[in-house]
Scaffold this motif. Structure first.
Motif, PDB file in Angstrom:
ATOM      1  N   GLU A 432       0.829  -1.210   0.000  1.00  0.00           N
ATOM      2  CA  GLU A 432       0.000   0.000   0.000  1.00  0.00           C
ATOM      3  C   GLU A 432       0.864   1.262   0.000  1.00  0.00           C
ATOM      4  O   GLU A 432       0.543   2.247  -0.663  1.00  0.00           O
ATOM      5  CB  GLU A 432      -0.944  -0.011   1.203  1.00  0.00           C
ATOM      6  N   ARG A 433       1.950   1.214   0.759  1.00  0.00           N
ATOM      7  CA  ARG A 433       2.849   2.377   0.793  1.00  0.00           C
ATOM      8  C   ARG A 433       3.457   2.632  -0.583  1.00  0.00           C
ATOM      9  O   ARG A 433       3.507   3.777  -1.054  1.00  0.00           O
ATOM     10  CB  ARG A 433       3.948   2.143   1.821  1.00  0.00           C
ATOM     11  N   MET A 434       3.885   1.557  -1.257  1.00  0.00           N
ATOM     12  CA  MET A 434       4.533   1.708  -2.561  1.00  0.00           C
ATOM     13  C   MET A 434       3.541   2.164  -3.630  1.00  0.00           C
ATOM     14  O   MET A 434       3.905   2.904  -4.543  1.00  0.00           O
ATOM     15  CB  MET A 434       5.196   0.389  -2.967  1.00  0.00           C
ATOM     16  N   ILE A 435       2.286   1.741  -3.520  1.00  0.00           N
ATOM     17  CA  ILE A 435       1.263   2.213  -4.455  1.00  0.00           C
ATOM     18  C   ILE A 435       1.097   3.720  -4.306  1.00  0.00           C
ATOM     19  O   ILE A 435       0.999   4.459  -5.291  1.00  0.00           O
ATOM     20  CB  ILE A 435      -0.072   1.483  -4.204  1.00  0.00           C
ATOM     21  N   GLY A 436       1.067   4.195  -3.051  1.00  0.00           N
ATOM     22  CA  GLY A 436       0.941   5.625  -2.805  1.00  0.00           C
ATOM     23  C   GLY A 436       2.147   6.406  -3.283  1.00  0.00           C
ATOM     24  O   GLY A 436       2.016   7.519  -3.827  1.00  0.00           O
ATOM     25  N   GLU A 437       3.349   5.833  -3.143  1.00  0.00           N
ATOM     26  CA  GLU A 437       4.580   6.527  -3.542  1.00  0.00           C
ATOM     27  C   GLU A 437       4.732   6.617  -5.050  1.00  0.00           C
ATOM     28  O   GLU A 437       5.400   7.524  -5.564  1.00  0.00           O
ATOM     29  CB  GLU A 437       5.794   5.803  -2.948  1.00  0.00           C
ATOM     30  N   TYR A 438       4.108   5.692  -5.777  1.00  0.00           N
ATOM     31  CA  TYR A 438       4.283   5.665  -7.235  1.00  0.00           C
ATOM     32  C   TYR A 438       3.795   6.950  -7.892  1.00  0.00           C
ATOM     33  O   TYR A 438       4.347   7.389  -8.908  1.00  0.00           O
ATOM     34  CB  TYR A 438       3.550   4.449  -7.809  1.00  0.00           C
ATOM     35  N   SER A 439       2.787   7.587  -7.325  1.00  0.00           N
ATOM     36  CA  SER A 439       2.278   8.833  -7.911  1.00  0.00           C
ATOM     37  C   SER A 439       3.314   9.952  -7.825  1.00  0.00           C
ATOM     38  O   SER A 439       3.218  10.949  -8.557  1.00  0.00           O
ATOM     39  CB  SER A 439       0.990   9.263  -7.203  1.00  0.00           C
ATOM     40  N   THR A 440       4.295   9.797  -6.938  1.00  0.00           N
ATOM     41  CA  THR A 440       5.356  10.802  -6.805  1.00  0.00           C
ATOM     42  C   THR A 440       6.633  10.369  -7.517  1.00  0.00           C
ATOM     43  O   THR A 440       7.269  11.146  -8.223  1.00  0.00           O
ATOM     44  CB  THR A 440       5.661  11.054  -5.318  1.00  0.00           C
ATOM     45  N   VAL A 441       6.984   9.086  -7.337  1.00  0.00           N
ATOM     46  CA  VAL A 441       8.230   8.574  -7.936  1.00  0.00           C
ATOM     47  C   VAL A 441       8.112   8.466  -9.452  1.00  0.00           C
ATOM     48  O   VAL A 441       9.003   8.887 -10.201  1.00  0.00           O
ATOM     49  CB  VAL A 441       8.582   7.199  -7.319  1.00  0.00           C
ATOM     50  N   LYS A 442       7.048   7.861  -9.925  1.00  0.00           N
ATOM     51  CA  LYS A 442       6.690   7.816 -11.353  1.00  0.00           C
ATOM     52  C   LYS A 442       7.748   7.169 -12.238  1.00  0.00           C
ATOM     53  O   LYS A 442       7.926   7.543 -13.400  1.00  0.00           O
ATOM     54  CB  LYS A 442       6.410   9.233 -11.874  1.00  0.00           C
ATOM     55  N   THR A 443       8.456   6.180 -11.738  1.00  0.00           N
ATOM     56  CA  THR A 443       9.448   5.504 -12.568  1.00  0.00           C
ATOM     57  C   THR A 443       8.957   4.103 -12.916  1.00  0.00           C
ATOM     58  O   THR A 443       8.197   3.484 -12.163  1.00  0.00           O
ATOM     59  CB  THR A 443      10.797   5.384 -11.845  1.00  0.00           C
ATOM     60  N   GLU A 445      10.745   1.506 -12.919  1.00  0.00           N
ATOM     61  CA  GLU A 445      11.332   0.573 -11.959  1.00  0.00           C
ATOM     62  C   GLU A 445      10.449   0.454 -10.711  1.00  0.00           C
ATOM     63  O   GLU A 445      10.212  -0.648 -10.201  1.00  0.00           O
ATOM     64  CB  GLU A 445      12.727   1.056 -11.555  1.00  0.00           C
ATOM     65  N   HIS A 446       9.946   1.586 -10.217  1.00  0.00           N
ATOM     66  CA  HIS A 446       9.084   1.559  -9.025  1.00  0.00           C
ATOM     67  C   HIS A 446       7.780   0.812  -9.331  1.00  0.00           C
ATOM     68  O   HIS A 446       7.302   0.019  -8.510  1.00  0.00           O
ATOM     69  CB  HIS A 446       8.768   2.987  -8.565  1.00  0.00           C
ATOM     70  N   TYR A 447       7.244   1.046 -10.513  1.00  0.00           N
ATOM     71  CA  TYR A 447       6.017   0.353 -10.914  1.00  0.00           C
ATOM     72  C   TYR A 447       6.250  -1.162 -10.944  1.00  0.00           C
ATOM     73  O   TYR A 447       5.436  -1.947 -10.429  1.00  0.00           O
ATOM     74  CB  TYR A 447       5.565   0.841 -12.284  1.00  0.00           C
ATOM     75  N   ALA A 448       7.360  -1.578 -11.542  1.00  0.00           N
ATOM     76  CA  ALA A 448       7.663  -3.007 -11.654  1.00  0.00           C
ATOM     77  C   ALA A 448       7.876  -3.635 -10.279  1.00  0.00           C
ATOM     78  O   ALA A 448       7.394  -4.748 -10.016  1.00  0.00           O
ATOM     79  CB  ALA A 448       8.900  -3.206 -12.530  1.00  0.00           C
ATOM     80  N   ASN A 449       8.583  -2.935  -9.404  1.00  0.00           N
ATOM     81  CA  ASN A 449       8.828  -3.466  -8.056  1.00  0.00           C
ATOM     82  C   ASN A 449       7.528  -3.588  -7.265  1.00  0.00           C
ATOM     83  O   ASN A 449       7.320  -4.557  -6.523  1.00  0.00           O
ATOM     84  CB  ASN A 449       9.811  -2.563  -7.305  1.00  0.00           C
ATOM     85  N   THR A 450       6.660  -2.585  -7.414  1.00  0.00           N
ATOM     86  CA  THR A 450       5.378  -2.623  -6.697  1.00  0.00           C
ATOM     87  C   THR A 450       4.515  -3.771  -7.199  1.00  0.00           C
ATOM     88  O   THR A 450       3.925  -4.514  -6.407  1.00  0.00           O
ATOM     89  CB  THR A 450       4.627  -1.296  -6.887  1.00  0.00           C
ATOM     90  N   LEU A 451       4.452  -3.928  -8.509  1.00  0.00           N
ATOM     91  CA  LEU A 451       3.657  -5.021  -9.090  1.00  0.00           C
ATOM     92  C   LEU A 451       4.201  -6.377  -8.669  1.00  0.00           C
ATOM     93  O   LEU A 451       3.438  -7.307  -8.383  1.00  0.00           O
ATOM     94  CB  LEU A 451       3.650  -4.895 -10.613  1.00  0.00           C
TER      95      LEU A 451
END
Length: 501
Positions: A432-443, A445-451
Motif C-alpha cells: 500500500e505504501r509503494m502504491i501511494g509513492e508511485y504517484s510521486t516517484v513515477k518511474t 522501476e518503481h512500478y515493476a517493483n510494486t507489481l
C-alpha cells in the motif's frame, strides 16, 4: 522566382498559426479520449463482483475443543402459507390491568417456573459483571488497517483474551489462537464462527421479579438483548389478564441503554379466543416501542401438581392456543415466537405446526443442548448474576440470530485477516505504501517493483484490489506523461517556427 518562394512561406505561416490555435486542443482531446477509454477499462474491473475470502489465514489447531456446531437452521424461516387473516385479529377492546405486584392477588406464577425433565442444572453459576468489549487484552495486539480495502490485518501472537478487531469481537487463547464453535467463557456461552469472530448475542429475560434494574450497568456488563415480560394471565379459574407492573420501566430503561428488545407473555389460555386476547395485550403494549426481537408466547406448566387452568390442556388444544397467539402477533406486523422447555416442546406441543415461528428454547444444562429441532435463542440457565440486577438471579440466553440487523452473523469477521506474526503483515503494508509513492516517484522501476510485491501476496482478493489501485495510479502517470510530451513537442515546434521566422 520571388513570388514562388514567398508562397510556401505564407502557407507555413498559416499552418504555424493553426498549430498555435488548434493543436493543443487536439492533443488535449486525444489525451482525454485515451484517458476515458482506459478509465472505462479500469472501472469495468471494479464492477466485477468482489467476494472477500471466507478463510483468509489458517491458524494452528485450537487448544480448546469445539463442543458442537450450532443448530442447522438458525435464520428465521418463512411461513409456507398464511393462516386465516380474519380469524386472528388483534382485539383492541380487550383490557388488562397493571399487576398489583402481589403474586397471590395476581395469580402470578412467573417467579417460580416449574422444573421439568429437561432441566439439569449446572453447578456453575454464571456471573456477568464486566463489559467484555472493554476488557484489555493481555499483551499487545498489532493491527494494520488497510486504506485500499475494507480489511483489518491483525497479528495475534502477542495478544490474549477479548479483543475487538475490525468491529468484531474475538477471544484469543493463551497459546495465541482464536476460538471457534460453541464455547463457555466464565460460564457465559458464546458462539464463534469459522473465522473466530463472535457470531452470537448474550441476553437476559426479566420481569417484575428482578426488581429495579440499572440497565446502564446491564449493558456495560456485555448484555446485548433483553426479552421483557409484557404481561401474564392468572393461572386460577378466573384467568385475569395483567400487565407486568415493571414492564414500562423495564422497556424504557433497556431501550435507553441500547439493548435489543423482545417481549414475552406468560400464557394460561385455554382456548383460541383467550390466546388471541393475550396476544392483543402484548401487541397493544408493543406499539410505539422499538421492538426488534420477537413477541413470544411463553407456554409452560403453572403448578407442580398441574392444577393451573391451562396445565391439563391436551396436545392439540395447547398447540391451537399457541398458534392463535403467534398468528395474531404476526398479522399485527410483529415477529411471533414460542418459548418452552425442551420436554414441553417434545411432549406438550405439536412442533411441526409451530416450527415456522421463532423458537426460544429453555434447557438448563452444563453441556450443549441436545434439542433435536431448530431454534434461534437458547435459555441455558436460570441462576445467573448480572451487574445491574441485585434483587434476584436472572436467566441467561444465547441468540444465534440478530433480529435487529436480520443476520445470522455468519459474515462477522469477513473483513479481518489474522496472522500470528506481524512480519507476515508487512508485505501488505509495504504494498500500500509503494502504491501511494508511485504517484510521486513515477518511474518504471518503481512500478515493476510494486507489481512484483503485489503478485507475491497470498490473499487473491487483496492482491486484485491492490492491482486495480496500482493501475489507476499508473493510468494517471501515463496520462500525465502523454500530455507533458505532447505539450513539450508542441512548444518545441512553436519555438522552431518563431526562430525560423
Amino acid at each position: 522566382m520571388k513570388k514562388v518562394s514567398e508562397k510556401p512561406k505564407k502557407e507555413k505561416k498559416i499552418r504555424s498559426e493553426f498549430s498555435k490555435r488548434y493543436t493543443p486542443s487536439f492533443v488535449g482531446f486525444s489525451v482525454m479520449l485515451a484517458f476515458s477509454m482506459y478509465l472505462v477499462y479500469v472501472l469495468n474491473l471494479f464492477s466485477l463482483s468482489y467476494e472477500p475470502p471466507v478463510k483468509k489465514v489458517e491458524v494452528e489447531p485450537m487448544l480448546i475443543e469445539v463442543l458442537s456446531p450450532y443448530v442447522e437452521k438458525q435464520e428465521p424461516k418463512k411461513e409456507e402459507k398464511k393462516k386465516d387473516e380474519g380469524k386472528y385479529k388483534v382485539n383492541d377492546e380487550v383490557e388488562a390491568k397493571v399487576a398489583t405486584g402481589d403474586a397471590k392477588v395476581d395469580e402470578d406464577a412467573g417467579a417460580k417456573p416449574v422444573k421439568d425433565n429437561s432441566i439439569s442444572i449446572s453447578e456453575v453459576k454464571p456471573e456477568v459483571t464486566k463489559d467484555i468489549s472493554a476488557v484489555a487484552s493481555s499483551g499487545q495486539l498489532q493491527l494494520f488497517s488497510s486504506k485500499l480495502t475494507n480489511y483489518t490485518f491483525a497479528a495475534i501472537d502477542s495478544a490474549q483474551g477479548w479483543n475487538i478487531i475490525g468491529n468484531n469481537l474475538y477471544y484469543i487463547t493463551s497459546d495465541h489462537n482464536v476460538l471457534t464453535g460453541n464455547q463457555m467463557i466464565n460460564s457465559v456461552r458464546y458462539y464463534f464462527n469459522e473465522r473466530g469472530a463472535v457470531a452470537s448475542l448474550v441476553g437476559i429475560d426479566v420481569s417484575r421479579h428482578q426488581g429495579n434494574i440499572d440497565w446502564r450497568k446491564v449493558r456495560q456488563a456485555g448484555i446485548d438483548f433483553a426479552i421483557i415480560r409484557v404481561g401474564f394471565r392468572g393461572y386460577g379459574e378466573k384467568g385475569s389478564l395483567s400487565i407486568d407492573d415493571n414492564f414500562h420501566k423495564n422497556i424504557r430503561g433497556a431501550l435507553a441503554a441500547g439493548l435489543r428488545v423482545g417481549l414475552y407473555f406468560y400464557s394460561q389460555a385455554i382456548n383460541i379466543q383467550e390466546a388471541i386476547d393475550e396476544a392483543s395485550v402484548a401487541v397493544q403494549q408493543a406499539r410505539g416501542c422499538n421492538i426488534t426481537f420477537p413477541i413470544y408466547c411463553d407456554t409452560e406448566f403453572a403448578q407442580t401438581d398441574r392444577s393451573g387452568r391451562a396445565d391439563r390442556l391436551d396436545y392439540d388444544k395447547r398447540t391451537d392456543c399457541v398458534e392463535a397467539f403467534c398468528e395474531t402477533v404476526r398479522q399485527a406486523g410483529y415477529m411471533p415466537g414460542v418459548y418452552a422447555s425442551k420436554s414441553f416442546f417434545y411432549g406438550q406441543l405439536d412442533f411441526a405446526r409451530l416450527s415456522s415461528y421463532q423458537i426460544w428454547l429453555a434447557h438448563y444444562t452444563k453441556d450443549m443442548t441436545n434439542f433435536q429441532f431448530g431454534y434461534q435463542v437458547w435459555q441455558y440457565t436460570d441462576s445467573a448474576r448480572v451487574s445491574g440486577i441485585t434483587q434476584n438471579v436472572v436467566d441467561l440466553n444465547i441468540a444465534y440470530y440478530d433480529y435487529t440487523f436480520r443476520t445470522d452473523m455468519s459474515s462477522n469477521g469477513q473483513n479481518v485477516v489474522l496472522f500470528h506474526d506481524y512480519n507476515d503483515i508487512l508485505p501488505y503494508e509495504n504494498a500500500e505504501r509503494m502504491i501511494g509513492e508511485y504517484s510521486t516517484v513515477k518511474t518504471d522501476e518503481h512500478y515493476a517493483n510494486t507489481l512484483s510485491l503485489i503478485n507475491s501476496l497470498g490473499i487473491d482478493s487483496v492482491k486484485d484490489t491492490y492491482k486495480r489501485s496500482l493501475e489507476i495510479v499508473h493510468l494517471a502517470v501515463l496520462t500525465e506523461n502523454l500530455f507533458n510530451n505532447a505539450t513539450r513537442k508542441q512548444n518545441e515546434e512553436s519555438s522552431a517556427e518563431e526562430t525560423e521566422n
